[in-house]
Structure formats: C-alpha cells, structure tokens
Design a protein around this motif. Structure first.
Motif, short mmCIF file in Angstrom:
data_model
loop_
_atom_site.label_atom_id
_atom_site.label_comp_id
_atom_site.label_asym_id
_atom_site.label_seq_id
_atom_site.Cartn_x
_atom_site.Cartn_y
_atom_site.Cartn_z
N MET A 1 44.82 -26.82 -100.13
CA MET A 1 45.20 -25.46 -99.87
C MET A 1 44.16 -24.84 -98.93
N ASP A 2 44.44 -24.85 -97.67
CA ASP A 2 43.50 -24.32 -96.71
C ASP A 2 43.58 -22.81 -96.59
N GLU A 3 44.76 -22.26 -96.67
CA GLU A 3 44.96 -20.83 -96.53
C GLU A 3 44.86 -20.16 -97.89
N GLU A 4 44.20 -18.99 -97.95
CA GLU A 4 44.03 -18.28 -99.21
C GLU A 4 45.36 -17.73 -99.69
N THR A 5 45.74 -18.08 -100.90
CA THR A 5 46.99 -17.61 -101.49
C THR A 5 46.67 -16.64 -102.62
N ILE A 6 47.19 -15.43 -102.52
CA ILE A 6 47.00 -14.43 -103.56
C ILE A 6 48.21 -14.44 -104.48
N ILE A 7 47.94 -14.51 -105.78
CA ILE A 7 49.01 -14.43 -106.77
C ILE A 7 48.74 -13.22 -107.66
N THR A 8 49.78 -12.71 -108.26
CA THR A 8 49.66 -11.58 -109.17
C THR A 8 49.99 -12.08 -110.57
N LEU A 9 49.06 -11.81 -111.51
CA LEU A 9 49.32 -12.12 -112.90
C LEU A 9 49.76 -10.84 -113.59
N TYR A 10 50.86 -10.94 -114.32
CA TYR A 10 51.41 -9.80 -115.04
C TYR A 10 51.28 -10.04 -116.53
N ASP A 11 50.65 -9.10 -117.22
CA ASP A 11 50.52 -9.15 -118.67
C ASP A 11 51.56 -8.22 -119.25
N GLU A 12 52.60 -8.79 -119.80
CA GLU A 12 53.73 -8.01 -120.30
C GLU A 12 53.31 -7.11 -121.46
N SER A 18 47.23 -7.95 -112.12
CA SER A 18 45.96 -8.22 -111.46
C SER A 18 46.17 -9.32 -110.43
N ASP A 19 45.51 -9.17 -109.29
CA ASP A 19 45.59 -10.17 -108.23
C ASP A 19 44.47 -11.18 -108.37
N PHE A 20 44.81 -12.43 -108.10
CA PHE A 20 43.87 -13.53 -108.14
C PHE A 20 44.11 -14.43 -106.94
N ILE A 21 43.11 -15.20 -106.61
CA ILE A 21 43.24 -16.19 -105.55
C ILE A 21 43.63 -17.50 -106.22
N LEU A 22 44.70 -18.10 -105.75
CA LEU A 22 45.11 -19.40 -106.24
C LEU A 22 44.27 -20.43 -105.49
N GLU A 23 43.28 -20.98 -106.18
CA GLU A 23 42.36 -21.93 -105.57
C GLU A 23 43.00 -23.30 -105.39
N ASP A 24 43.75 -23.71 -106.40
CA ASP A 24 44.37 -25.03 -106.35
C ASP A 24 45.38 -25.16 -107.48
N MET A 25 46.29 -26.11 -107.30
CA MET A 25 47.26 -26.47 -108.34
C MET A 25 47.27 -27.98 -108.44
N PRO A 38 39.06 -14.48 -109.32
CA PRO A 38 39.35 -13.06 -109.07
C PRO A 38 39.44 -12.76 -107.58
N ALA A 39 40.43 -11.97 -107.21
CA ALA A 39 40.58 -11.55 -105.82
C ALA A 39 39.68 -10.34 -105.59
N THR A 62 33.30 -17.52 -110.52
CA THR A 62 34.10 -17.74 -111.72
C THR A 62 35.50 -18.20 -111.36
N ALA A 63 35.97 -19.18 -112.12
CA ALA A 63 37.34 -19.64 -111.97
C ALA A 63 37.97 -19.74 -113.35
N PHE A 64 39.27 -19.58 -113.39
CA PHE A 64 40.01 -19.66 -114.64
C PHE A 64 41.05 -20.76 -114.54
#
Length: 120
Positions: A1-12, A18-25, A38-39, A62-64
């Motif tokens: 993943m070369d390009e930074e991908t921002i994802i949003t986590l929703y706590d129902e 909250s926005d986070f950077i998806l570092e890898d899958m 954290p973004a 920090t990574a989660f």
C-alpha cells in the motif's frame, strides 16, 4: 500500500466516528486483518478540543490490530463514503493475535515491536 488510505471507524454504541490510516491488510484463514494508525487531525476542527499535536506525539508510533468479523461480534464498523464496508473487532485469542502480528512482521514492511506487557 504505497498511497495513504484513510478509513473511518464508527462506534455504534457511542455514535462516534474517528479517522485512521489503513497501514496494511493481510488475509489468513478466511479472515482479514487490518493494521491501522491514528490519522492526523484535520485543519479547521473544533479549536476548543485538546491540542492535536499532543495526541500526535503520544501516538506517533502506535498501531492497532483488528480482524474482520460478523456484525454481531463487531466493535467498530469500517465506513467508506458513509457506507458500511466491514465489521471489525480487536477481540482475538492470544494465539490468533500472535499469528496476525507475525503476518505483518513477515511482510518486511514494518519494524514492529511489542509494547510492555505483551507476551512474545
């Protein structure tokens, strides 16, 4: 993943996003594991909130780790364009957690280290 991908986590439960950077899958055994960090706080956010630089310093390395799951077992929903994309949880057995960490460590992309209190 070369390009930074921002994802949003929703706590129902708390109706918070909250926005986070998806570092890898990584995928293994039919499950998808996400490594996120954290973004940075966007400009123009509420100035009455805590200084974002303080948070950035505290969590700069920090990574989660989360894994995909069914909605009923999820802690968060990953949103893309305000649409549900995936349900994720951090609830994993120690064995599963170690296997997932090893997936990312084997990728040679990261210099990962465990924090105090984590078993090797």
């Amino acid at each position: 993943m070369d390009e930074e991908t921002i994802i949003t986590l929703y706590d129902e439960e708390s109706d918070a996003k909250s926005d986070f950077i998806l570092e890898d899958m990584q995928e293994a055994d039919g499950k998808v594991y996400l490594l996120i960090s954290p973004a940075e706080t966007a400009e123009g956010e509420d100035p009455d909130e805590d200084d974002p630089d303080e948070d950035d310093e505290e969590y700069s390395d920090t990574a989660f780790l989360f894994r995909s799951c069914d909605r009923k077992d999820s802690e968060f929903t990953v949103l893309e364009n305000d649409q549900d994309k995936m349900y994720i949880t951090s609830a994993m057995s120690d064995e599963e957690y170690q296997k997932a960490v090893q997936l990312f460590m084997d990728s040679d992309r990261y210099e990962l280290e465990q924090t105090e209190g984590e078993e090797q």
